[in-house]
Design a protein around this motif. Structure first.
Motif, PDB file in Angstrom:
ATOM      1  N   ARG A   2      -0.731 -15.448  -6.654  1.00  0.00           N
ATOM      2  CA  ARG A   2      -0.072 -15.918  -5.437  1.00  0.00           C
ATOM      3  C   ARG A   2      -0.974 -16.842  -4.616  1.00  0.00           C
ATOM      4  NH1 ARG A   2       2.778 -11.437  -1.843  1.00  0.00           N
ATOM      5  NH2 ARG A   2       3.806 -11.170  -3.881  1.00  0.00           N
ATOM      6  N   TYR A   3      -2.280 -16.525  -4.559  1.00  0.00           N
ATOM      7  CA  TYR A   3      -3.180 -17.304  -3.703  1.00  0.00           C
ATOM      8  C   TYR A   3      -4.219 -18.086  -4.487  1.00  0.00           C
ATOM      9  CZ  TYR A   3      -1.158 -14.558   0.060  1.00  0.00           C
ATOM     10  OH  TYR A   3      -0.283 -13.978   0.940  1.00  0.00           O
ATOM     11  N   GLY A   4      -4.248 -17.925  -5.846  1.00  0.00           N
ATOM     12  CA  GLY A   4      -5.187 -18.685  -6.663  1.00  0.00           C
ATOM     13  C   GLY A   4      -6.627 -18.299  -6.439  1.00  0.00           C
ATOM     14  N   ILE A   5      -6.874 -17.045  -6.069  1.00  0.00           N
ATOM     15  CA  ILE A   5      -8.224 -16.563  -5.809  1.00  0.00           C
ATOM     16  C   ILE A   5      -8.640 -15.674  -6.971  1.00  0.00           C
ATOM     17  CG2 ILE A   5      -9.675 -15.202  -4.259  1.00  0.00           C
ATOM     18  CD1 ILE A   5      -7.770 -15.962  -1.999  1.00  0.00           C
ATOM     19  N   THR A   6      -9.804 -15.957  -7.540  1.00  0.00           N
ATOM     20  CA  THR A   6     -10.304 -15.125  -8.638  1.00  0.00           C
ATOM     21  C   THR A   6     -10.762 -13.800  -8.072  1.00  0.00           C
ATOM     22  OG1 THR A   6     -11.017 -17.090  -9.841  1.00  0.00           O
ATOM     23  CG2 THR A   6     -11.976 -14.970 -10.500  1.00  0.00           C
ATOM     24  N   PRO A   7     -10.167 -12.696  -8.489  1.00  0.00           N
ATOM     25  CA  PRO A   7     -10.534 -11.399  -7.919  1.00  0.00           C
ATOM     26  C   PRO A   7     -11.885 -10.923  -8.426  1.00  0.00           C
ATOM     27  CG  PRO A   7      -8.881 -11.099  -9.612  1.00  0.00           C
ATOM     28  CD  PRO A   7      -9.050 -12.576  -9.473  1.00  0.00           C
ATOM     29  N   THR A   8     -12.628 -10.270  -7.538  1.00  0.00           N
ATOM     30  CA  THR A   8     -13.891  -9.621  -7.886  1.00  0.00           C
ATOM     31  C   THR A   8     -13.858  -8.208  -7.335  1.00  0.00           C
ATOM     32  OG1 THR A   8     -14.959 -10.396  -5.866  1.00  0.00           O
ATOM     33  CG2 THR A   8     -15.137 -11.816  -7.818  1.00  0.00           C
ATOM     34  N   ARG A  21       0.830  -1.204   0.000  1.00  0.00           N
ATOM     35  CA  ARG A  21       0.000   0.000   0.000  1.00  0.00           C
ATOM     36  C   ARG A  21       0.868   1.258   0.000  1.00  0.00           C
ATOM     37  NH1 ARG A  21      -5.333   0.872   1.482  1.00  0.00           N
ATOM     38  NH2 ARG A  21      -5.529  -1.260   2.283  1.00  0.00           N
ATOM     39  N   GLU A  22       1.967   1.231   0.772  1.00  0.00           N
ATOM     40  CA  GLU A  22       2.836   2.411   0.834  1.00  0.00           C
ATOM     41  C   GLU A  22       3.692   2.564  -0.428  1.00  0.00           C
ATOM     42  OE1 GLU A  22       5.078   2.009   4.358  1.00  0.00           O
ATOM     43  OE2 GLU A  22       3.352   2.191   5.732  1.00  0.00           O
ATOM     44  N   LYS A  23       3.985   1.433  -1.079  1.00  0.00           N
ATOM     45  CA  LYS A  23       4.832   1.489  -2.277  1.00  0.00           C
ATOM     46  C   LYS A  23       4.065   1.989  -3.508  1.00  0.00           C
ATOM     47  CE  LYS A  23       7.754  -2.332  -0.724  1.00  0.00           C
ATOM     48  NZ  LYS A  23       8.239  -3.698  -1.040  1.00  0.00           N
ATOM     49  N   ILE A  24       2.757   1.729  -3.577  1.00  0.00           N
ATOM     50  CA  ILE A  24       1.951   2.092  -4.758  1.00  0.00           C
ATOM     51  C   ILE A  24       0.890   3.076  -4.299  1.00  0.00           C
ATOM     52  CG2 ILE A  24       0.500   1.223  -6.625  1.00  0.00           C
ATOM     53  CD1 ILE A  24       1.862  -1.491  -6.241  1.00  0.00           C
ATOM     54  N   PRO A  25       1.096   4.355  -4.448  1.00  0.00           N
ATOM     55  CA  PRO A  25       0.103   5.331  -3.993  1.00  0.00           C
ATOM     56  C   PRO A  25      -1.106   5.446  -4.920  1.00  0.00           C
ATOM     57  CG  PRO A  25       1.980   6.463  -4.954  1.00  0.00           C
ATOM     58  CD  PRO A  25       2.339   5.006  -4.950  1.00  0.00           C
ATOM     59  N   GLU A  26      -0.961   5.116  -6.237  1.00  0.00           N
ATOM     60  CA  GLU A  26      -2.060   5.253  -7.176  1.00  0.00           C
ATOM     61  C   GLU A  26      -3.111   4.185  -6.901  1.00  0.00           C
ATOM     62  OE1 GLU A  26      -2.644   7.547  -9.351  1.00  0.00           O
ATOM     63  OE2 GLU A  26      -0.780   8.627  -8.887  1.00  0.00           O
ATOM     64  N   THR A  27      -4.397   4.601  -6.957  1.00  0.00           N
ATOM     65  CA  THR A  27      -5.484   3.689  -6.617  1.00  0.00           C
ATOM     66  C   THR A  27      -5.616   2.565  -7.634  1.00  0.00           C
ATOM     67  OG1 THR A  27      -6.655   5.506  -5.542  1.00  0.00           O
ATOM     68  CG2 THR A  27      -7.944   3.555  -6.096  1.00  0.00           C
ATOM     69  N   GLN A  28      -5.624   2.896  -8.961  1.00  0.00           N
ATOM     70  CA  GLN A  28      -5.792   1.881  -9.991  1.00  0.00           C
ATOM     71  C   GLN A  28      -4.624   0.899  -9.987  1.00  0.00           C
ATOM     72  OE1 GLN A  28      -8.376   1.279 -12.056  1.00  0.00           O
ATOM     73  NE2 GLN A  28      -9.527   2.888 -10.958  1.00  0.00           N
ATOM     74  N   ASP A  29      -3.421   1.436  -9.848  1.00  0.00           N
ATOM     75  CA  ASP A  29      -2.253   0.552  -9.809  1.00  0.00           C
ATOM     76  C   ASP A  29      -2.314  -0.380  -8.588  1.00  0.00           C
ATOM     77  OD1 ASP A  29      -1.408   1.808 -12.073  1.00  0.00           O
ATOM     78  OD2 ASP A  29      -0.066   3.206 -11.009  1.00  0.00           O
ATOM     79  N   LEU A  30      -2.790   0.183  -7.457  1.00  0.00           N
ATOM     80  CA  LEU A  30      -2.891  -0.635  -6.239  1.00  0.00           C
ATOM     81  C   LEU A  30      -3.913  -1.753  -6.417  1.00  0.00           C
ATOM     82  CD1 LEU A  30      -2.105  -1.113  -3.291  1.00  0.00           C
ATOM     83  CD2 LEU A  30      -3.861   0.547  -2.625  1.00  0.00           C
ATOM     84  N   TYR A  31      -5.064  -1.435  -7.034  1.00  0.00           N
ATOM     85  CA  TYR A  31      -6.084  -2.469  -7.252  1.00  0.00           C
ATOM     86  C   TYR A  31      -5.569  -3.551  -8.198  1.00  0.00           C
ATOM     87  CZ  TYR A  31      -9.981  -0.291  -4.751  1.00  0.00           C
ATOM     88  OH  TYR A  31     -10.812   0.192  -3.780  1.00  0.00           O
ATOM     89  N   ARG A  32      -4.838  -3.135  -9.312  1.00  0.00           N
ATOM     90  CA  ARG A  32      -4.325  -4.136 -10.250  1.00  0.00           C
ATOM     91  C   ARG A  32      -3.274  -5.029  -9.581  1.00  0.00           C
ATOM     92  NH1 ARG A  32      -4.661   0.203 -13.905  1.00  0.00           N
ATOM     93  NH2 ARG A  32      -2.426   0.637 -13.722  1.00  0.00           N
ATOM     94  N   GLU A  33      -2.454  -4.433  -8.716  1.00  0.00           N
ATOM     95  CA  GLU A  33      -1.444  -5.232  -8.018  1.00  0.00           C
ATOM     96  C   GLU A  33      -2.099  -6.224  -7.059  1.00  0.00           C
ATOM     97  OE1 GLU A  33       2.313  -6.589  -7.389  1.00  0.00           O
ATOM     98  OE2 GLU A  33       1.633  -5.104  -8.854  1.00  0.00           O
ATOM     99  N   VAL A  34      -3.189  -5.790  -6.406  1.00  0.00           N
ATOM    100  CA  VAL A  34      -3.923  -6.702  -5.513  1.00  0.00           C
ATOM    101  C   VAL A  34      -4.538  -7.835  -6.316  1.00  0.00           C
ATOM    102  CG1 VAL A  34      -5.897  -6.880  -3.948  1.00  0.00           C
ATOM    103  CG2 VAL A  34      -4.333  -4.943  -3.759  1.00  0.00           C
ATOM    104  N   CYS A  35      -5.050  -7.523  -7.555  1.00  0.00           N
ATOM    105  CA  CYS A  35      -5.578  -8.585  -8.416  1.00  0.00           C
ATOM    106  C   CYS A  35      -4.493  -9.604  -8.742  1.00  0.00           C
ATOM    107  CB  CYS A  35      -6.125  -7.969  -9.714  1.00  0.00           C
ATOM    108  SG  CYS A  35      -7.662  -7.044  -9.479  1.00  0.00           S
ATOM    109  N   THR A  36      -3.302  -9.116  -9.029  1.00  0.00           N
ATOM    110  CA  THR A  36      -2.188 -10.013  -9.348  1.00  0.00           C
ATOM    111  C   THR A  36      -1.853 -10.911  -8.159  1.00  0.00           C
ATOM    112  OG1 THR A  36      -1.300  -8.346 -10.866  1.00  0.00           O
ATOM    113  CG2 THR A  36       0.201 -10.077 -10.128  1.00  0.00           C
ATOM    114  N   ILE A  37      -1.822 -10.301  -6.964  1.00  0.00           N
ATOM    115  CA  ILE A  37      -1.497 -11.090  -5.760  1.00  0.00           C
ATOM    116  C   ILE A  37      -2.548 -12.170  -5.516  1.00  0.00           C
ATOM    117  CG2 ILE A  37      -1.294 -10.958  -3.248  1.00  0.00           C
ATOM    118  CD1 ILE A  37      -0.015  -8.179  -3.657  1.00  0.00           C
ATOM    119  N   LEU A  38      -3.823 -11.773  -5.626  1.00  0.00           N
ATOM    120  CA  LEU A  38      -4.885 -12.741  -5.362  1.00  0.00           C
ATOM    121  C   LEU A  38      -4.874 -13.870  -6.398  1.00  0.00           C
ATOM    122  CD1 LEU A  38      -7.871 -10.372  -4.418  1.00  0.00           C
ATOM    123  CD2 LEU A  38      -6.528 -11.798  -2.869  1.00  0.00           C
ATOM    124  N   PHE A  39      -4.696 -13.535  -7.667  1.00  0.00           N
ATOM    125  CA  PHE A  39      -4.840 -14.539  -8.720  1.00  0.00           C
ATOM    126  C   PHE A  39      -3.626 -15.442  -8.812  1.00  0.00           C
ATOM    127  CE2 PHE A  39      -4.741 -15.968 -13.176  1.00  0.00           C
ATOM    128  CZ  PHE A  39      -5.986 -16.555 -13.243  1.00  0.00           C
TER     129      PHE A  39
END
Length: 353
Positions: free
Chosen positions: A35-41, A15-33
């Motif tokens: 790293r954890y195999g979770i389909t993001p919604t 969260r501290e490394k990526i201040p932009e909202t869209q970039d933060l959401y896309r990075e969270v999608c990458t982590i979920l899909f």
């Protein structure tokens, strides 16, 4: 740490490394899909990030899927192949890549499940080992306490054994002294029995003499009883004669008492007559007193009748003196009656006899 907690930790780290909202959401999608195999919604993204409006996670999710499809598409560059063949070949390779990625994802999921199972089993084994270790430590402590208690008990038993041995020696000495005392007492008892036999023989002889004296005394007592019986019969006869004489005397006394009662009745009758005469004289005296009072009243009415009244008064006084003499004479009448009521002295002597 659970999967949910790990996801939150990873998101907080970027969260501290990526201040932009869209970039933060896309990075969270990458982590979920990946790293954890979770389909993001959109809802999951907003729950994890909670930044921007509700449209921000939806836009980021669309962009993520576009980038993923673009990156997964395979382009075959060959100058002699038609464009349709190139596209079909690229789609085939992309499909193979997708299937391979799905298979890898399934394998990863199975591996993760197996790893979690192994971890749980290891934790269970660890907990069981810790429980066994605690039980072993408790048993060790209990064994040490038991050994210590047994040691103390052994020392106590040794002390008690020493005390019992000392007591046994003391009892042995007391038993020997008691045996000596028993022997002495038996000797004294035998001597006492001999003395008792001698005393018993003396008592028997004394008892025999006492019985003889008792028989002699009993004979004397029987003789005394016979004499007393004869004396008692004589006394009873004398008592009967005395009762008869007393009854005769009592009869004479009753007769004399009846005679005296009759004389007393006559005396009382005479006294009643005298009392009536006395009452008449008292009435006359009362009349004379009233006349005297009337004379005194008349005296106060006038000095003219004083001489006559004084003469009458003197006459009245003389009459009063005469009446008083008569009263005195009448007063001596009860005494005379009492003396006449007394029985003669000669008769009293007879009664007394």
């Amino acid at each position: 740490m659970t999967t949910e907690a790990q996801i939150h930790a990873d998101i907080e780290a970027i969260r501290e490394k990526i201040p932009e909202t869209q970039d933060l959401y896309r990075e969270v999608c990458t982590i979920l899909f990946f790293r954890y195999g979770i389909t993001p919604t959109a809802n999951k993204l907003y729950q994890y990030v909670r930044k921007g409006s509700m449209s921000a996670p939806a836009e980021a999710l669309v962009k993520f899927w576009e980038d993923l499809r673009e990156k997964s598409r395979v382009r075959i560059e060959h100058p002699d192949l038609p464009e349709a063949v190139k596209t079909a070949a690229g789609d085939l390779v992309a499909s193979l890549w997708t299937q391979a990625q799905a298979a890898a994802q399934e394998t990863l999921t199975a591996f993760r499940a197996e790893a979690q199972t192994v971890v749980l089993e290891a934790k269970t084994v660890k907990a069981a080992a810790e429980t066994e270790r605690d039980a072993a430590l408790a048993q060790l402590n209990q064994a040490q306490q038991t050994i210590q208690a047994a040691t103390e008990r052994a020392l106590q038993m040794e002390r008690e054994l020493a005390i019992e041995q000392a007591g046994k020696e003391s009892l042995t000495a007391q038993l020997a002294a008691a045996l000596r005392q028993h022997t002495s007492l038996e000797n004294a008892l035998a001597e006492a029995r001999r003395d008792f036999a001698d005393e018993l023989e003396k008592l028997r002889q004394a008892l025999q003499k006492s019985e003889e004296r008792h028989e002699a005394g009993e004979k004397r007592a029987l003789l005394e009883i016979d004499r007393e019986r004869m004396n008692a019969a004589k006394v009873q006869k004398e008592m009967a004669q005395l009762r008869e004489s007393q009854m005769e005397v009592a009869e004479r006394h009753r007769n004399q008492i009846d005679l005296l009662q009759k004389e007393l009745g006559a005396a009382r009758q005479n006294a009643g007559v005298a009392e009536g005469t006395l009452q008449e004289m008292r009435a006359i005296y009362q009349q004379q007193t009233e006349q005297l009072q009337s004379l005194r009243t008349a005296l106060s009415e006038g000095e003219a009748q004083r001489t006559v009244l004084e003469h009458d008064l003197m006459a009245s006084r003389e009459k009063v003196a005469i009446l008083e003499k008569e009263l005195q004479q009448l007063g001596s009448v009860p005494k005379v009656l009492a003396e006449t009521a007394k029985p003669p002295r000669k008769s009293r002597k007879k009664v007394a006899d």
